[in-house]
Design a protein around this motif. Sequence first.
Motif, PDB file in Angstrom:
ATOM      1  N   ALA A  67       0.843  -1.183   0.000  1.00 37.14           N
ATOM      2  CA  ALA A  67       0.000   0.000   0.000  1.00 37.14           C
ATOM      3  C   ALA A  67       0.882   1.237   0.000  1.00 37.14           C
ATOM      4  N   VAL A  68       0.395   2.271  -0.634  1.00 34.92           N
ATOM      5  CA  VAL A  68       1.066   3.568  -0.580  1.00 34.92           C
ATOM      6  C   VAL A  68       0.266   4.458   0.362  1.00 34.92           C
ATOM      7  N   PHE A 101      -5.696  -3.580   5.034  1.00 28.29           N
ATOM      8  CA  PHE A 101      -5.537  -4.314   3.790  1.00 28.29           C
ATOM      9  C   PHE A 101      -6.809  -4.215   2.966  1.00 28.29           C
ATOM     10  N   ARG A 102      -6.694  -4.546   1.713  1.00 27.00           N
ATOM     11  CA  ARG A 102      -7.835  -4.547   0.792  1.00 27.00           C
ATOM     12  C   ARG A 102      -7.689  -5.759  -0.122  1.00 27.00           C
ATOM     13  N   ILE A 103      -8.783  -6.505  -0.305  1.00 26.53           N
ATOM     14  CA  ILE A 103      -8.812  -7.640  -1.230  1.00 26.53           C
ATOM     15  C   ILE A 103      -9.819  -7.299  -2.314  1.00 26.53           C
ATOM     16  N   VAL A 127      -6.231  -9.302  -6.095  1.00 23.34           N
ATOM     17  CA  VAL A 127      -5.193  -8.355  -5.701  1.00 23.34           C
ATOM     18  C   VAL A 127      -5.338  -8.096  -4.208  1.00 23.34           C
ATOM     19  N   VAL A 128      -4.276  -8.370  -3.478  1.00 19.99           N
ATOM     20  CA  VAL A 128      -4.238  -8.083  -2.047  1.00 19.99           C
ATOM     21  C   VAL A 128      -3.283  -6.920  -1.863  1.00 19.99           C
ATOM     22  N   THR A 129      -3.811  -5.818  -1.324  1.00 19.36           N
ATOM     23  CA  THR A 129      -3.012  -4.621  -1.068  1.00 19.36           C
ATOM     24  C   THR A 129      -2.990  -4.403   0.432  1.00 19.36           C
ATOM     25  N   GLY A 130      -1.829  -4.076   0.964  1.00 19.89           N
ATOM     26  CA  GLY A 130      -1.784  -3.855   2.394  1.00 19.89           C
ATOM     27  C   GLY A 130      -0.557  -3.102   2.834  1.00 19.89           C
ATOM     28  N   LEU A 161      -0.539  -6.456   4.697  1.00 17.52           N
ATOM     29  CA  LEU A 161      -0.436  -7.357   3.552  1.00 17.52           C
ATOM     30  C   LEU A 161      -0.526  -8.813   4.016  1.00 17.52           C
ATOM     31  N   LEU A 162       0.161  -9.146   5.083  1.00 18.47           N
ATOM     32  CA  LEU A 162       0.087 -10.496   5.624  1.00 18.47           C
ATOM     33  C   LEU A 162      -1.304 -10.779   6.174  1.00 18.47           C
TER      34      LEU A 162
END
Length: 92
Positions: free
Chosen positions: A51-52, A62-64, A72-75, A80-81
């Motif tokens: 993530a930025v 996080f976002r799925i 796409v998993v962003t974190g 992220l984990l």
Amino acid sequence: MIFAFAAIFFAASSITTPSADNESLSREYARSEMVRYLGEEKSSSVVLEDAVEADGLGEDGFRIRCLDGRIVVTGGRRGLLYGVYELLNRAG
């Protein structure tokens, strides 16, 4: 919604991460957890991205999402984990 994740999740392809010379340790560990629980061959195309600040997720958020047939998993640093574990939990 969960069925859509599972259908994409178990398609035949491999886990990928965006190419970068210096992948973050958190992203590398999250990727290793995906491979550990699902195996490289059985896994679908899952993109893990850091993530930025503009994402507003912080270190733990996080976002799925599904994007162009990929998950796409962003974190953030820890997020992220957490996102990978949530995705694994949803996939069963």
